[in-house]
Scaffold this active site. Structure first.
Site, short mmCIF file in Angstrom:
data_model
loop_
_atom_site.label_atom_id
_atom_site.label_comp_id
_atom_site.label_asym_id
_atom_site.label_seq_id
_atom_site.Cartn_x
_atom_site.Cartn_y
_atom_site.Cartn_z
N MET A 1 0.84 -1.19 0.00
CA MET A 1 0.00 0.00 0.00
C MET A 1 0.87 1.23 0.00
SD MET A 1 -2.72 1.74 0.08
CE MET A 1 -3.90 0.41 0.19
N CYS A 2 0.49 2.21 -0.80
CA CYS A 2 1.25 3.45 -0.89
C CYS A 2 0.31 4.61 -1.12
CB CYS A 2 2.25 3.40 -2.05
SG CYS A 2 3.39 2.01 -1.97
N GLY A 3 0.86 5.78 -0.92
CA GLY A 3 0.18 7.00 -1.36
C GLY A 3 0.92 7.54 -2.57
N SER A 82 4.55 7.38 -0.91
CA SER A 82 4.79 6.90 0.45
C SER A 82 4.60 5.39 0.47
CB SER A 82 3.83 7.57 1.44
OG SER A 82 2.47 7.28 1.11
N GLN A 94 10.01 4.58 -2.46
CA GLN A 94 9.53 5.01 -3.77
C GLN A 94 9.74 6.52 -3.90
OE1 GLN A 94 6.18 3.24 -5.77
NE2 GLN A 94 5.50 2.33 -3.82
#
Length: 617
Positions: A1-3, A82, A94
């Site tokens: 999971m990332c932003g 993020s 990232q």
């Protein structure tokens, strides 16, 4: 999971002047910083930023970036990501970068790419894309992987920006296109709410989008020429077998004239085709769950013995089935958290205190409810025994009998009225661009449940609790079963008015609507706590299996509620030993948790009405 956050705006090489004749850079940069903060909350483990400048080509020759004072039109790209590390042994920062290419990845690859337990799927996918002989092959690569995702990829050689969501839209990605007043391009996993700086929309799942940044730079006018430089690449090319490129259609075969009835869930001799379907559903769901609960890396050795997996848990058949299957694959010495949320609801309390005042005129009803609130009807001792709490506690007792040796942490997340109202502005911002009454009531329930802050019962005594905060960062969600297996009342209505054909048509509508309904909003809300939601029912493998089944094997609207709705899933639950869960009737999350209609007078509001924001009079 990332932003993910990506921005594009026009500047001058070596200068920071106005942006394409619009607001000055200060306004744009302030908005960008706010968006990066919002997206950083999704990935608390690491954050990174990368800048790319694409300069206009003059006189037919490529220009190197210049630091002189000569103003040359250029496009500035900023990539921010993020990271919530849920795959692989090594920390990952990232955006991924190599040879000028840039990749921001928010997703999970569960099938179609060989990723071992020690590897990070985003890093592995980046290498797969980077080594493609041509970017024309990108749809073929993506069409062979299964999992929720949203991504942004900049291909340096062609100066093109690619971005997309998975075909079901299980991960959020919002888009703002340049306008006269806001002449910049934005992509973000989550916004900062309603803001004059953009017009955010959910990115369509119809295809893979490609923005020709080089051509856009040549055109000088970003706003005017943006749409002509943006193309949508089809996901599916008929000549190739791409199992995960698009959603399968619902089986249109009508059942026999009078398909056999299943008189009860205890009916041991099922028709052969139904018995096979039950076994296949168990196998498909079991495989989907194991892919979503295995190899989750621990953050620290001190977390050993603490929950890594949680279930958004109501005690209903969907969440119960997922929890049971997770029990099969999560190590037995590791607890599983069952997150059960209940809201203090003034309207419900007033009904319990003074009886149903529904017959009273609306104005008088509002006055009485407000007076009751002021006079202290809302007390700390308010019961949180909402419908989902009752069924949740009942199901934990069944788990104790069917899952020996497992520690189930039944986390009672109790939300006082004042706390829910204090969080409303934050929830509205996170769920944006969702803005309906139903969006808010569902988002509230998910926001507090996924936060995982509550208490555990340590004895049979109703007052014997201990505080508890869930450490699990993977949350299983039962969303999708009602749409795929016929769990809504509208499926019965369709049968009553148009027979089996009506049910088939309604199920196809359900499948078509999944990408545009709740998934993006739910992802934004749950991820705001640095958690990731995973949907075993919405694995494209499971979706394909269920879509392909004849309609009468999935549900039977001729039978009573609690039997005919989601009949296949009920029979599967019965077969694995979940007798009580198999008979429970559906209750929508916002009503089961009492997160809906909390304000005086809200009983009259339809779910599709637009909310009034907390800042509005």
């Amino acid at each position: 999971m990332c932003g993910i956050f990506c921005s594009l705006h026009v500047g001058c090489c070596g200068h920071t002047g106005n942006i394409d004749g619009g607001p000055n850079n200060t306004v744009y940069h302030e908005l960008s910083e706010r968006l990066k903060v919002a997206n950083a909350a999704r990935g608390p483990d690491a954050q990174g930023t990368h800048h790319v400048r694409v300069q206009r080509i003059c006189s037919g020759e490529a220009q190197a970036p210049s630091l002189s004072n000569t103003c040359s039109p250029a496009i500035d790209l900023e990539f921010f990501a993020s990271e919530l590390r849920l795959r692989g042994d090594a920390p990952v920062v990232q955006p991924h970068q190599q040879d000028g290419d840039v990749f921001c990845w928010n997703g999970e690859v569960f099938e179609g790419l060989n990723v071992n337990a020690s590897e990070n799927d985003g890093a592995k996918l980046f290498q797969s894309i980077h080594t493609l002989s041509t970017m024309d092959d990108l749809p073929f690569l993506l069409g062979r992987i299964e999992g929720p995702y949203a991504f942004v990829y900049y291909h340096a050689e062609s100066q093109k920006l690619y971005f997309a969501r998975d075909p079901l839209g299980r991960r959020s990605l919002l888009i703002h296109k340049p306008s006269v007043f806001n002449p910049y391009f934005l992509l973000a996993s989550v916004s900062v709410g309603d803001d004059q700086g953009y017009v955010m929309e959910e990115l369509s799942t119809d295809g893979i989008f490609c923005l020709d940044v080089g051509q856009l730079c040549e055109s000088k006018e970003v706003t005017q020429h943006f749409d002509s430089n943006l193309t949508c690449i089809p996901r599916h090319i008929d000549r190739r077998i791409l199992p995960f490129a698009k959603l399968n259609r619902v089986n249109t075969a009508l059942p026999p004239d009078v398909p056999p009835l299943v008189p009860s869930l205890d009916f041991e001799i099922l028709p052969r085709d139904l018995a096979i379907a039950v076994d296949n559903l168990i196998d498909h769901l079991d495989n989907s769950v194991i892919l979503r609960v295995r190899n989750i890396p621990r953050r620290a050795s001190s977390e050993k013995g603490r929950a890594q997996v949680a279930v958004l848990f109501s005690g209903g058949i969907d969440s119960t089935m997922l929890a049971f299957l997770a029990h099969r694959h999560v190590p037995l010495d590791e607890p599983i958290d069952l997150l059960n949320v209940a809201f203090q609801n003034p309207r419900k309390i007033q009904v319990q205190t003074d009886g149903n005042i529904g017959a009273i005129p609306k104005r008088e009803k509002k006055r009485q409810l407000k007076a009751a609130e002021i006079n202290g009807v809302l007390k700390e001792s308010t019961s949180y025994m909402v419908p989902d709490r009752v069924t949740g506690l009942q199901e934990v007792e069944e788990f104790k009998r069917t899952c020996p040796g497992r520690t189930w942490n039944f986390v009672e997340v109790d939300v006082p009225y004042e706390e829910s109202q204090a969080a409303r502005a934050a929830v509205e911002a996170i769920m944006f661009p969702g803005r309906t009454v139903m969006d808010l009531s569902l988002a509230m329930a998910l926001y507090f449940a996924s936060k995982g802050v509550g208490r555990l019962r340590i004895s049979a005594s109703t007052d014997d609790y201990q505080p508890y905060t869930s450490t699990a960062r993977v949350l299983l969600n039962g969303l999708g079963s009602d749409e795929l297996l016929g769990g809504y009342g509208r499926h019965r209505t369709a049968y009553a008015t148009r027979g089996w054909q009506g049910v088939i048509d309604e199920l196809q509508l359900e499948l078509d609507r999944i990408p545009t309904r709740n998934l993006g909003r739910d992802d934004r809300v749950i991820s705001s706590h640095g958690k990731e939601t995973r949907h075993p029912f919405l694995s494209l493998t499971v979706v394909s299996f269920l879509a392909g089944l004849p309609v009468h094997l999935k549900l039977d609207p001729r039978l009573e509620l609690g039997l005919g709705d989601k009949m296949l899933l009920r029979l599967a639950a019965r077969k694995v030993g979940l007798l009580e869960a198999s008979m429970r009737k559906k209750k929508a999350m916002q009503f089961g948790s009492h997160s809906a209609r909390m304000e005086p007078g809200e009983a009259e509001k339809r779910g599709d009405l637009m909310i009034r924001t907390v800042s509005e009079p």
